[in-house]
Scaffold this active site. Structure first.
Site, PDB file in Angstrom:
ATOM      1  CG  ASN A 143      -2.092  -1.045   0.915  1.00  8.65           C
ATOM      2  OD1 ASN A 143      -2.243  -1.543  -0.202  1.00  8.65           O
ATOM      3  ND2 ASN A 143      -2.857  -1.369   1.949  1.00  8.65           N
TER       4      ASN A 143
ATOM      5  NE  ARG B   2     -12.182  -0.257  -4.001  1.00 11.29           N
ATOM      6  CZ  ARG B   2     -13.344   0.177  -4.427  1.00 11.29           C
ATOM      7  NH1 ARG B   2     -14.143  -0.623  -5.048  1.00 11.29           N
ATOM      8  NH2 ARG B   2     -13.719   1.420  -4.203  1.00 11.29           N
TER       9      ARG B   2
ATOM     10  CG  ASP C  49      -5.620  -3.584   5.389  1.00 11.04           C
ATOM     11  OD1 ASP C  49      -6.812  -3.702   5.078  1.00 11.04           O
ATOM     12  OD2 ASP C  49      -4.851  -2.778   4.828  1.00 11.04           O
TER      13      ASP C  49
END
Ligand code: EPU
Length: 424
Positions: free
Chosen positions: A23, A92, A304
């Protein structure tokens, strides 16, 4: 399609090196849109999502190649400002090209991401912020069409601390005219790293890591040179792997300060966590104590890590309550864990987990990235064999988790699987 086979019951031991953060790598790769020249990103994890991002950059006309943990991105001018449905539907995070494209070129056409397995996940805050910066935003034919002559700095108050929303708006604002203030900004380490790298590229950003980020626009940026921070979620997952197997594992290359909320909960559960110059050593208890957790934006307990922590609590000596407050549908692992013998009751956004002594191996199906990790963790301790299907979810965000676990002693391997039947 591949599946992962695990024969449970081995206490993990040894050392493991943590890979770069997915990320963080994704927004950093997107930031290369902001400057012409040769960008070098080190410690980039070899993941499906990283490969998709490189593919997206190439579709925009930016040459992006990955090799041996280094992303070499040559930006000699973007030739296309559109991110197609075909790419966005697979990832996404593709939406992260919206900010840099509109910020630099005054136009972007990006397929609007649909809902996903863990929730509806709208991007209204990204769009609201871009409009505040002066972009004209329209949604037509399933695409976000954004245009502007040059964005102008403004104050943006986010309704919630969205991670990719904050990143998108920061990347849009670095080349805007004047000063932008993002209030209620996300404070995740990945947001901080993006800000730090943008600053090395010549951006003027203050306050990243706090709720208020101030960006003074500049006219041009230089290419990026950076190393991606360690993946706190991969590290957390391996910490739970050590804990759940009553193991003893040393994690190298972690930033323990990024894991503070998780460490606190692991310690409450009876896990020994010790930091040394070599890394973070994690020793599991014979059986964990039950601990309640509630997911929150950073620095709170990460959504997460919710599924993985639940796998640990499934074996606790008592009842724990796990509350998911970030995504509305992030309990898809529950039904699968129950197939392995877990006792979990869902009540809205809460999972009431009644610890059992032993899980039993079963055929289970991964539904999203972190749910897959939770099933692998459960498989490590279950009696007998567990087969985790739809491993591609895992490969989106973990760099060969099975290989790392095998090196720590787990009996885990991949095999080809026929597509599982979805109706039960
Ligand atoms: N939200 C809105 N409107 C928006 C943006 C967000 O309503 O415009 C809501 C979301 O629906 C959610 C909450 O705000 O309820 C927070 O979502 P956020 O935008 O922070 O999530 P994200 O940016 O889409 C990133 C990570 C996720 C991680 C979340 C939360 C990346 C590429 N993805 O997603 O990572 O779960 O932040 O920490 O950074 C994963 O790695 O498995 C993963 C899903």
């Amino acid at each position: 399609m591949q599946k992962i086979l695990i024969d449970g019951g081995v206490s993990l031991s040894g050392e493991v090196k943590i890979s770069g953060a997915k990320n963080s790598a994704l927004p950093l790769l997107m930031a290369t849109i902001l400057a012409d020249g040769e960008h070098r990103l080190h410690n980039v994890p070899d993941l499906a999502d990283v490969r998709t991002t490189c593919k997206l950059l190439r579709e925009l006309g930016v040459d992006a190649q990955m090799g041996r943990g280094v992303a070499r991105v040559t930006n000699s001018g973007v030739s296309n400002c559109e991110a197609s449905y075909d790419l966005v539907k697979t990832m996404r995070a593709s939406v992260l090209c919206l900010g840099p494209l509109i910020g630099r070129f005054g136009q972007a056409r990006v397929s609007l991401p649909g809902g996903c397995a863990i929730g509806t996940r709208p991007i209204d805050q990204h769009l609201k912020g871009l409009e505040k910066l002066g972009a004209k935003v329209q949604i037509e034919h399933g695409y976000v069409d954004a245009s502007a002559r040059r964005l102008t700095g403004a104050q943006i108050v986010l309704d919630m601390a969205t991670v990719t929303g904050t990143e998108n708006l920061m990347m849009a604002a670095v080349l805007a005219k004047g000063t932008t203030k993002i209030k209620n900004a996300a404070m995740e380490p990945e947001v901080v790293q993006l800000a730090e790298v943008l600053v090395t590229m010549g951006a003027r950003i203050r306050g990243a890591g706090s709720e208020s980020i101030e960006i003074e626009g500049v006219t041009e940026l230089k290419p990026a040179r950076c190393a991606v921070i360690p993946d706190r979620i991969e590290a957390g997952t391996l910490m739970v792997a050590a804990a759940i197997t009553n193991g003893d594992v040393l994690l190298r290359g972690v930033h323990s300060e990024h894991l503070a909320a998780l460490i606190e909960k692991l310690v409450e559960a009876g896990v020994a966590v010790a930091e040394s110059p070599d890394g973070l050593r994690v020793k599991g208890p014979a059986r964990p104590r039950p601990v309640d957790v509630t997911t929150k934006p950073y620095p709170g307990f990460a959504t997460d890590m919710q599924a993985q922590f639940m796998a640990l609590m499934v074996l606790a000596r008592g009842t724990s309550v796990i509350s998911e407050h970030i995504f509305e549908n992030r309990f898809m692992h529950v039904q699968e864990l129950k197939r392995m013998g877990a006792r979990i009751q869902l009540k809205g956004s809460q999972a009431i987990v009644r610890g059992v002594k032993q899980l039993t191996g079963a055929q289970v199906m991964a539904t999203d990235l972190r749910a897959s990790a939770s099933l692998v963790l459960a498989g490590l301790v279950a009696r007998g064999r567990t087969a985790v299907h739809r491993v591609y979810h895992l490969d989106r965000g973990y760099q060969r988790l099975d290989k790392k676990l095998r090196r720590l002693g787990a009996r885990i391997r991949r095999s080809r699987a026929r597509p599982p039947v979805t109706i039960r």
